[in-house]
Motif scaffolding. Structure first.
Motif, PDB file in Angstrom:
ATOM      1  N   GLN A 143       0.872  -1.163   0.000  1.00 39.64           N
ATOM      2  CA  GLN A 143       0.000   0.000   0.000  1.00 39.64           C
ATOM      3  C   GLN A 143       0.908   1.211   0.000  1.00 39.64           C
ATOM      4  OE1 GLN A 143      -2.740   0.193   3.270  1.00 39.64           O
ATOM      5  NE2 GLN A 143      -3.726   2.079   2.568  1.00 39.64           N
ATOM      6  N   HIS A 182      -2.620   3.961  -3.081  1.00 42.54           N
ATOM      7  CA  HIS A 182      -2.839   2.907  -4.067  1.00 42.54           C
ATOM      8  C   HIS A 182      -2.429   1.574  -3.460  1.00 42.54           C
ATOM      9  CE1 HIS A 182      -3.378   5.814  -7.368  1.00 42.54           C
ATOM     10  NE2 HIS A 182      -2.365   6.472  -6.838  1.00 42.54           N
ATOM     11  N   ARG A 183      -3.064   0.521  -3.947  1.00 42.41           N
ATOM     12  CA  ARG A 183      -2.666  -0.845  -3.618  1.00 42.41           C
ATOM     13  C   ARG A 183      -2.069  -1.477  -4.873  1.00 42.41           C
ATOM     14  NH1 ARG A 183      -6.832  -3.668  -3.343  1.00 42.41           N
ATOM     15  NH2 ARG A 183      -8.324  -2.047  -3.985  1.00 42.41           N
ATOM     16  N   THR A 233      -2.687  10.641  -2.381  1.00 43.28           N
ATOM     17  CA  THR A 233      -3.529   9.555  -2.889  1.00 43.28           C
ATOM     18  C   THR A 233      -2.872   8.209  -2.605  1.00 43.28           C
ATOM     19  OG1 THR A 233      -4.346  10.972  -4.671  1.00 43.28           O
ATOM     20  CG2 THR A 233      -4.656   8.597  -4.929  1.00 43.28           C
ATOM     21  N   ASP A 290      -4.662  -1.236  -7.655  1.00 45.22           N
ATOM     22  CA  ASP A 290      -6.005  -0.948  -7.141  1.00 45.22           C
ATOM     23  C   ASP A 290      -7.039  -1.951  -7.638  1.00 45.22           C
ATOM     24  OD1 ASP A 290      -5.078   1.273  -5.733  1.00 45.22           O
ATOM     25  OD2 ASP A 290      -5.335   2.601  -7.454  1.00 45.22           O
TER      26      ASP A 290
END
Length: 353
Positions: free
Chosen positions: A73, A82-83, A80, A98
């Protein structure tokens, strides 16, 4: 970019490891072979698709199964999150951002810019030209809009020309040469501009790292003689037909490194080469930051590469760039800034509080 959480499965001796790192500085220590460098390799693979120690995925795969996985992550400079994740084996890869599959590894690279200083970084100075080309291209990938497209177009045209040369298809060389020369000149201009930017900042970086090296100049060497790449291809055609490959062009380029008017690798000691390589890498990170990228910096076995004075200088300068840093070593080194400490032993990672 900041890594908020890192999870690694079946990479070397890391069977299943989860790390919640500090946003600024993380120190991993343990004996040789414990797995601390493998943690940095996992981050490198997630960013670049490959380790900085080996290009072969099979060498990274642990004993549990035929693939390894890395998930993270992350948070970008704008806040912002994101994965991202990557599964890789010797025969396949699958990346996700994501929750959606990615088509190209470059999509992960864009999200997770990275600069790595490791024991073989001195090869930037003393190693073969392809080491320095990769260094230039990695930096430009993150700061030069349109670079990746030009690099891919040039690579396609080069492959087509080499195929025609091997097949002795002289009739198609004129048209292929036009395409190759056009993209080659554009790539050359990008690399030259980037090399000039690096050269303009290198002395300041050397001063910040307390390296006793003076009057360093970096210059791009294009890989052919003369002004025109098209003319160089025509002049070389007969020899290229004999050999079955293209002997001139950006794929033969180099980054010239001169110290006080003399080629650096011939006059600098191994320790001085390491200091110069470190300065080149932190300068690359600085340029990324100036272009809106905030690279994660991986410093592998830093204490064994530099004495305490220069260790502190490198770390201080790295932290001044504002990004997240990961430092490994065989001993728990006192650091003069807030940080998280992780002890690594036999593939297990434990945070110390």
């Amino acid at each position: 970019m900041t890594i908020l959480n890192l999870h690694v499965e079946n990479l070397r001796n890391l069977a299943a490891v989860t790390i919640e790192p500090d946003a600024r500085l993380n120190h991993l220590y343990g004996s040789n072979g414990a797995g601390k460098t493998s943690v940095l390799e996992a981050i490198s693979v997630l960013s670049r698709g490959r380790s900085f120690r080996t290009p072969h995925a099979s060498e990274l795969t642990g004993p549990e199964e035929r693939a390894f996985r890395v998930f993270a992550q992350i948070r970008d400079p704008g806040g912002t999150e994101h994965r991202i994740g990557l599964e890789r084996s010797s025969s396949h890869w699958r990346g996700r951002i994501d929750g959606s599959d990615v088509r190209q590894l470059s999509q992960l690279s864009k999200l997770l810019p990275l600069v790595v200083l490791e024991p073989d970084s001195h090869l930037l100075v003393s190693g073969p030209p392809d080491t320095r080309r990769r260094f230039l291209d990695w930096g430009m990938f993150h700061v030069e809009r349109g670079f990746l497209e030009e690099w891919r177009a040039f690579s396609r045209a080069l492959k087509q020309r080499n195929s025609a040369l091997r097949a002795q298809h002289e009739d198609v060389l004129d048209s292929v040469d036009d395409v190759l020369a056009r993209h080659g000149m554009r790539l050359d201009a990008m690399r030259k501009a980037h090399a000039d930017q690096l050269s303009g900042k290198i002395d300041a970086a050397l001063d910040a790292l307390k390296a006793r090296i003076q009057r360093v100049e970096l210059s791009y060497l294009p890989g052919w003689k003369g002004e025109s790449y098209a003319e160089a291809l025509v002049a070389r055609r007969s020899r290229d037909l004999d050999r079955g490959n293209t002997g001139v062009g950006p794929h033969r380029a180099d980054l010239g490194i001169v110290c006080d008017g003399v080629t650096a690798r011939t006059v600098l000691s191994r320790g001085e080469q390491k200091a110069l390589a470190a300065a080149m890498l932190v300068t690359q990170a600085e340029l990324m930051k100036e272009h809106g990228q905030q690279p994660v910096l991986l410093l592998d076995d830093l204490a064994s590469e530099f004495d305490r004075e220069h260790f502190d200088a490198v770390l201080t300068h790295v932290l001044s760039l504002g990004g997240q840093a990961w430092v490994t070593g065989t001993e728990k080194t006192p650091l003069n800034t807030p940080h998280s400490v992780f002890h690594v032993e036999q593939g297990a990672v434990q945070e110390l509080v």
